[in-house]
Write an enzyme that holds these catalytic residues in place. Structure first.
Site, short mmCIF file in Angstrom:
data_model
loop_
_atom_site.label_atom_id
_atom_site.label_comp_id
_atom_site.label_asym_id
_atom_site.label_seq_id
_atom_site.Cartn_x
_atom_site.Cartn_y
_atom_site.Cartn_z
N GLY A 34 -3.60 0.47 -10.44
CA GLY A 34 -4.34 -0.63 -10.09
C GLY A 34 -4.15 0.08 -8.35
CG LEU A 35 -5.81 -1.68 -5.21
CD1 LEU A 35 -6.20 -2.85 -4.22
CD2 LEU A 35 -6.77 -0.36 -4.67
CB SER A 36 -1.59 2.22 -2.79
OG SER A 36 -0.11 2.89 -2.32
N GLY A 37 0.65 -0.12 -4.10
CA GLY A 37 1.72 -0.99 -3.04
C GLY A 37 1.22 -2.29 -3.99
CB SER A 38 -1.16 -3.18 -7.13
OG SER A 38 -0.87 -1.93 -8.31
N GLY A 39 2.26 -2.97 -7.51
CA GLY A 39 3.81 -3.13 -7.69
C GLY A 39 3.51 -2.04 -9.49
CE LYS A 40 -0.69 2.58 -9.27
NZ LYS A 40 -0.28 2.02 -7.93
CB SER A 41 6.03 2.56 -9.48
OG SER A 41 4.73 3.47 -9.57
CB SER A 108 -5.84 6.15 -12.68
OG SER A 108 -5.09 4.59 -13.22
#
Length: 207
Positions: A34-41, A108
């Site tokens: 997902g986009l940067s800041g989407s909440g992945k990490s 990615s």
């Protein structure tokens, strides 16, 4: 770079199935994209903690963390992004062979790169988790001020601004963090793992 043909893959005396049996759960890659800041990490780390609390072996491979070491020589060109994901895919495959549930948190952005990682694993060993948080929400968060820098032209090739993000076509899990709290997102992932018999879990960690 000169490649050597004089190499042989050495099989371990312990199989992946035996490691999984010892751990009492299957091993798999949860690929958060997902986009940067989407909440992945954030989600990946919360899921790891929930699994750890229930004695499930897991580990997070984080996009920023990997660029401190293994991928420190890579930039953000299309070619470097492809190599970044290729390396992570190979590392994730080793973790799966070790019997560990592996959570990867990488933008990615290219579908083909993610599909290559999937193809390099067994059919049931890759779970694509699309963190489908709207761009405007990601920009509002912008903890690292990366979107602001990209808008000002201080950063080029930034995904979502002047570089593309190719959303998954048919991900196993889709999460929009703008519509539900972290606990619900974690529970969604845990439910998938339990319902598809990767692990036996009681509930998500809500702490």
């Amino acid at each position: 770079m000169v490649k050597s043909d004089n190499i042989t893959w050495h099989q371990s005396q312990v199989s992946k199935a035996e490691r999984q049996a010892l751990n009492h759960h299957k091993s798999v890659v949860l690929w958060f994209t997902g986009l940067s800041g989407s909440g992945k990490s954030t989600i990946a780390n919360a899921v790891e903690k929930a699994l750890f609390d229930q004695q499930v072996g897991s580990y997070v491979l984080d996009g920023d963390n990997m660029r401190f070491g293994l991928n420190k020589n890579l930039g953000f060109s299309a070619e470097d992004r492809e190599e970044n994901i290729r390396r992570i895919g190979e590392v994730a495959k080793l973790f799966v062979d070790a019997g560990v549930i592996t959570l990867t948190a990488f933008i990615s952005p290219y579908r083909a790169d993610r599909d290559k990682v999937r193809a390099n694993l067994e059919v049931d060993e890759f779970i694509e988790v699309f963190v489908d948080t709207p761009l405007e929400v990601c920009e509002q968060r912008d903890v690292k001020q990366l979107y602001a820098k990209a808008r000002r032209g201080e950063i080029t090739g930034f995904t979502g601004i002047d570089a593309p993000y190719e959303a998954p076509i048919d991900p196993e899990i889709t999460i929009d963090t703008s519509k539900q709290p972290l606990t619900a997102s974690v529970q969604q992932v845990l439910n998938y793992l339990a319902e598809h018999h990767y692990v036996s879990l009681v509930t998500a960690n809500e702490n």
